[in-house]
Design an enzyme around this catalytic site. Sequence first.
Site, PDB file in Angstrom:
ATOM      1  N   HIS A   1      -3.974   6.830   1.230  1.00 41.20           N
ATOM      2  CA  HIS A   1      -4.018   5.642   0.669  1.00 41.20           C
ATOM      3  C   HIS A   1      -5.873   4.771   1.489  1.00 41.20           C
ATOM      4  O   HIS A   1      -6.228   5.359   2.232  1.00 41.20           O
ATOM      5  CB  HIS A   1      -3.439   4.687   0.946  1.00 41.20           C
ATOM      6  CG  HIS A   1      -3.428   3.518   1.144  1.00 41.20           C
ATOM      7  ND1 HIS A   1      -3.241   3.055  -0.320  1.00 41.20           N
ATOM      8  CD2 HIS A   1      -3.835   2.008   2.318  1.00 41.20           C
ATOM      9  CE1 HIS A   1      -4.265   1.462  -0.468  1.00 41.20           C
ATOM     10  NE2 HIS A   1      -3.934   1.468   1.123  1.00 41.20           N
TER      11      HIS A   1
ATOM     12  N   CYS B   1       0.692  -1.378  -0.216  1.00 37.83           N
ATOM     13  CA  CYS B   1      -0.047  -0.001  -0.066  1.00 37.83           C
ATOM     14  C   CYS B   1       1.005   1.396   0.037  1.00 37.83           C
ATOM     15  O   CYS B   1       0.323   2.019  -0.809  1.00 37.83           O
ATOM     16  CB  CYS B   1      -0.759  -0.193   1.052  1.00 37.83           C
ATOM     17  SG  CYS B   1      -2.556  -1.782   0.850  1.00 37.83           S
TER      18      CYS B   1
ATOM     19  N   ASN C   1     -10.433  -1.197  -1.483  1.00 39.62           N
ATOM     20  CA  ASN C   1      -8.632  -0.448  -1.452  1.00 39.62           C
ATOM     21  C   ASN C   1      -8.470  -1.356  -2.508  1.00 39.62           C
ATOM     22  O   ASN C   1      -7.946  -2.885  -3.225  1.00 39.62           O
ATOM     23  CB  ASN C   1      -8.206  -1.537  -0.153  1.00 39.62           C
ATOM     24  CG  ASN C   1      -6.826  -1.706   0.183  1.00 39.62           C
ATOM     25  OD1 ASN C   1      -5.766  -0.793  -0.574  1.00 39.62           O
ATOM     26  ND2 ASN C   1      -6.060  -1.547   1.579  1.00 39.62           N
TER      27      ASN C   1
HETATM   28  N1  ACO Z   1     -19.088  -9.277   7.321  1.00 37.15           N
HETATM   29  C1  ACO Z   1     -19.696  -9.243   8.873  1.00 37.15           C
HETATM   30  N2  ACO Z   1     -18.896  -9.824   9.748  1.00 37.15           N
HETATM   31  C2  ACO Z   1     -18.057  -9.595   9.516  1.00 37.15           C
HETATM   32  C3  ACO Z   1     -16.787  -8.904   8.436  1.00 37.15           C
HETATM   33  C4  ACO Z   1     -17.406  -9.132   7.387  1.00 37.15           C
HETATM   34  N3  ACO Z   1     -17.244  -9.181   6.521  1.00 37.15           N
HETATM   35  N4  ACO Z   1     -15.061  -9.229   8.964  1.00 37.15           N
HETATM   36  C5  ACO Z   1     -15.547  -9.685   9.835  1.00 37.15           C
HETATM   37  N5  ACO Z   1     -16.631  -9.490  10.530  1.00 37.15           N
HETATM   38  C6  ACO Z   1     -16.754  -9.723  11.613  1.00 37.15           C
HETATM   39  C7  ACO Z   1     -15.577 -10.588  12.717  1.00 37.15           C
HETATM   40  O1  ACO Z   1     -15.991 -12.266  12.856  1.00 37.15           O
HETATM   41  C8  ACO Z   1     -16.626 -10.058  13.970  1.00 37.15           C
HETATM   42  O2  ACO Z   1     -17.218 -11.750  15.417  1.00 37.15           O
HETATM   43  P1  ACO Z   1     -17.354 -11.654  16.403  1.00 37.15           P
HETATM   44  O3  ACO Z   1     -17.095 -10.358  17.013  1.00 37.15           O
HETATM   45  O4  ACO Z   1     -18.932 -12.473  16.613  1.00 37.15           O
HETATM   46  O5  ACO Z   1     -16.309 -12.558  16.112  1.00 37.15           O
HETATM   47  C9  ACO Z   1     -16.993  -9.137  14.274  1.00 37.15           C
HETATM   48  O6  ACO Z   1     -17.628  -8.718  12.729  1.00 37.15           O
HETATM   49  C10 ACO Z   1     -15.753  -7.886  14.424  1.00 37.15           C
HETATM   50  O7  ACO Z   1     -14.756  -7.855  13.116  1.00 37.15           O
HETATM   51  P2  ACO Z   1     -13.120  -7.196  13.952  1.00 37.15           P
HETATM   52  O8  ACO Z   1     -12.238  -8.159  12.448  1.00 37.15           O
HETATM   53  O9  ACO Z   1     -13.112  -6.947  15.426  1.00 37.15           O
HETATM   54  O10 ACO Z   1     -13.827  -5.958  12.684  1.00 37.15           O
HETATM   55  P3  ACO Z   1     -13.162  -4.245  12.784  1.00 37.15           P
HETATM   56  O11 ACO Z   1     -14.056  -3.981  13.579  1.00 37.15           O
HETATM   57  O12 ACO Z   1     -11.438  -4.139  13.148  1.00 37.15           O
HETATM   58  O13 ACO Z   1     -13.842  -4.692  10.925  1.00 37.15           O
HETATM   59  C11 ACO Z   1     -11.517  -4.362   9.460  1.00 37.15           C
HETATM   60  C12 ACO Z   1     -12.486  -4.812  10.562  1.00 37.15           C
HETATM   61  C13 ACO Z   1     -12.329  -3.630   8.101  1.00 37.15           C
HETATM   62  C14 ACO Z   1     -10.633  -5.663   8.351  1.00 37.15           C
HETATM   63  C15 ACO Z   1     -11.127  -3.311  10.207  1.00 37.15           C
HETATM   64  O14 ACO Z   1      -9.664  -4.289  10.684  1.00 37.15           O
HETATM   65  C16 ACO Z   1      -9.751  -2.723   9.566  1.00 37.15           C
HETATM   66  O15 ACO Z   1     -10.077  -2.322   7.912  1.00 37.15           O
HETATM   67  N6  ACO Z   1      -8.383  -2.930   9.430  1.00 37.15           N
HETATM   68  C17 ACO Z   1      -7.190  -1.850   8.505  1.00 37.15           C
HETATM   69  C18 ACO Z   1      -7.326  -3.379   7.511  1.00 37.15           C
HETATM   70  C19 ACO Z   1      -6.241  -2.731   6.799  1.00 37.15           C
HETATM   71  O16 ACO Z   1      -6.035  -1.287   6.278  1.00 37.15           O
HETATM   72  N7  ACO Z   1      -5.215  -3.620   5.946  1.00 37.15           N
HETATM   73  C20 ACO Z   1      -3.860  -2.850   5.348  1.00 37.15           C
HETATM   74  C21 ACO Z   1      -4.513  -3.001   3.854  1.00 37.15           C
HETATM   75  S1  ACO Z   1      -3.909  -3.888   3.151  1.00 37.15           S
HETATM   76  C22 ACO Z   1      -2.027  -3.771   2.624  1.00 37.15           C
HETATM   77  O17 ACO Z   1      -1.674  -3.457   2.851  1.00 37.15           O
HETATM   78  C23 ACO Z   1      -1.861  -4.633   1.759  1.00 37.15           C
END
Ligand code: ACO
Length: 353
Positions: free
Chosen positions: A280, A113, A310
């Site tokens: 980004h 990224c 993304n």
């Molecule tokens: N749909 C529905 N529910 C979901 C989904 C989905 N797509 N994904 C996860 N959940 C659920 C989980 O299973 C969890 O359920 P539980 O409470 O029953 O266990 C609940 O939602 C909360 O999960 P979290 O992982 O804690 O959710 P969070 O609020 O952290 O959101 C996310 C997840 C969107 C991935 C967030 O953490 C995020 O955006 N993180 C940063 C990602 C990022 O920027 N990555 C870098 C870029 S990639 C690169 O550099 C190559």
Amino acid sequence: MLRTRIVGTGFVTGEHRVINDALSQILETSDAWIRERTGVTERYYVEEGTATSDLGVRAAEKAITDAGIDRREIDFLVFATMTPDYYFPGCGGLAQAKLGLGHVPALDIRQQCSGFIYGLQTCDALLRSGVAKTILFMGAEVHSGFMPWDREQMRLLFGQSDQLPTAAQKEWNSRFRDRAVLFGDAGAAIVLRAEEGERGLVGAKLHADGSAFEQLYVPAAGFAYRPYLSDAQFREGRYVPVMNGRGVFKMAVTRMPDVIRELCQEKGVALDDIDLLIPHQANLRISEAVQKALGLPDEKVFNNIQRYGNTTAASIPIAYHECRKAGRIKPGDLVCFVAMGAGFHWAAALMRE
Ligand code: ACO
């Protein structure tokens, strides 16, 4: 003063638009969850057979036209991606051949990224040292190859089939749902030249920390294993990125504002002097937290993750292109780019328009 300027831009997406409700047919997810947690409403996936270098080349054709140059003037090519067509060679050489650029050097950047900002600093060094005069820099990704579902389910997403997945297939897909909903396929390109004057790249600040790489990485395939690719890795879905979403989120919302402050201080620029911040596009909530940390008003921050998801190395140049074409950037404006991604790598750059 010799400064590096972006003189042409262009971008393309994958051929198929995929809305959140389409994904909820094959994953346990919902439009509401995806919008609320990420801001994404739709993304694009390529038709099978379209590779990252193809998206880069399509975007490059547009950027070359936009720059109004003859492609024979390009004397260096840089390509950033984390989803190359092949394990090797990289996409740079493939794009060079497809564009018919002759034997100009082709360099590959793999800072995920942060690839755009890492690449921008490299281009700046090549241009201002006189190694190159006109650089074509592409950032493109085909993330859909990471997706853990089969062709038939992809056809369902594309509206080409009405066959729903089995319960077991849906359960398997849902194991990866936090990552599967985030990413889209796209390519972007810019043409760069060094020109005398105040306009152009003011500076960039880059950082890396490899100690936490397991928070976001693709466990397979790799030469840490022998053989580097196995049936077991495939069966276990280890070709899909592993991500500690919360950990990445926390890192992003502190490191991105920090590196902007550091760069501004180094360049003697106040945060208030920034006319437009282009972060980004990893997650709308991350961009909002960065904006809040810096105290910037809404009109000074641009986001388009809603429409593309993304797109990793393509995300900043797509956003920059849209801002240019929509008149969001005026001559003299100070534009700030910032990114953090796998590795981990994070970086910021300041560009005087
Ligand atoms: N749909 C529905 N529910 C979901 C989904 C989905 N797509 N994904 C996860 N959940 C659920 C989980 O299973 C969890 O359920 P539980 O409470 O029953 O266990 C609940 O939602 C909360 O999960 P979290 O992982 O804690 O959710 P969070 O609020 O952290 O959101 C996310 C997840 C969107 C991935 C967030 O953490 C995020 O955006 N993180 C940063 C990602 C990022 O920027 N990555 C870098 C870029 S990639 C690169 O550099 C190559």
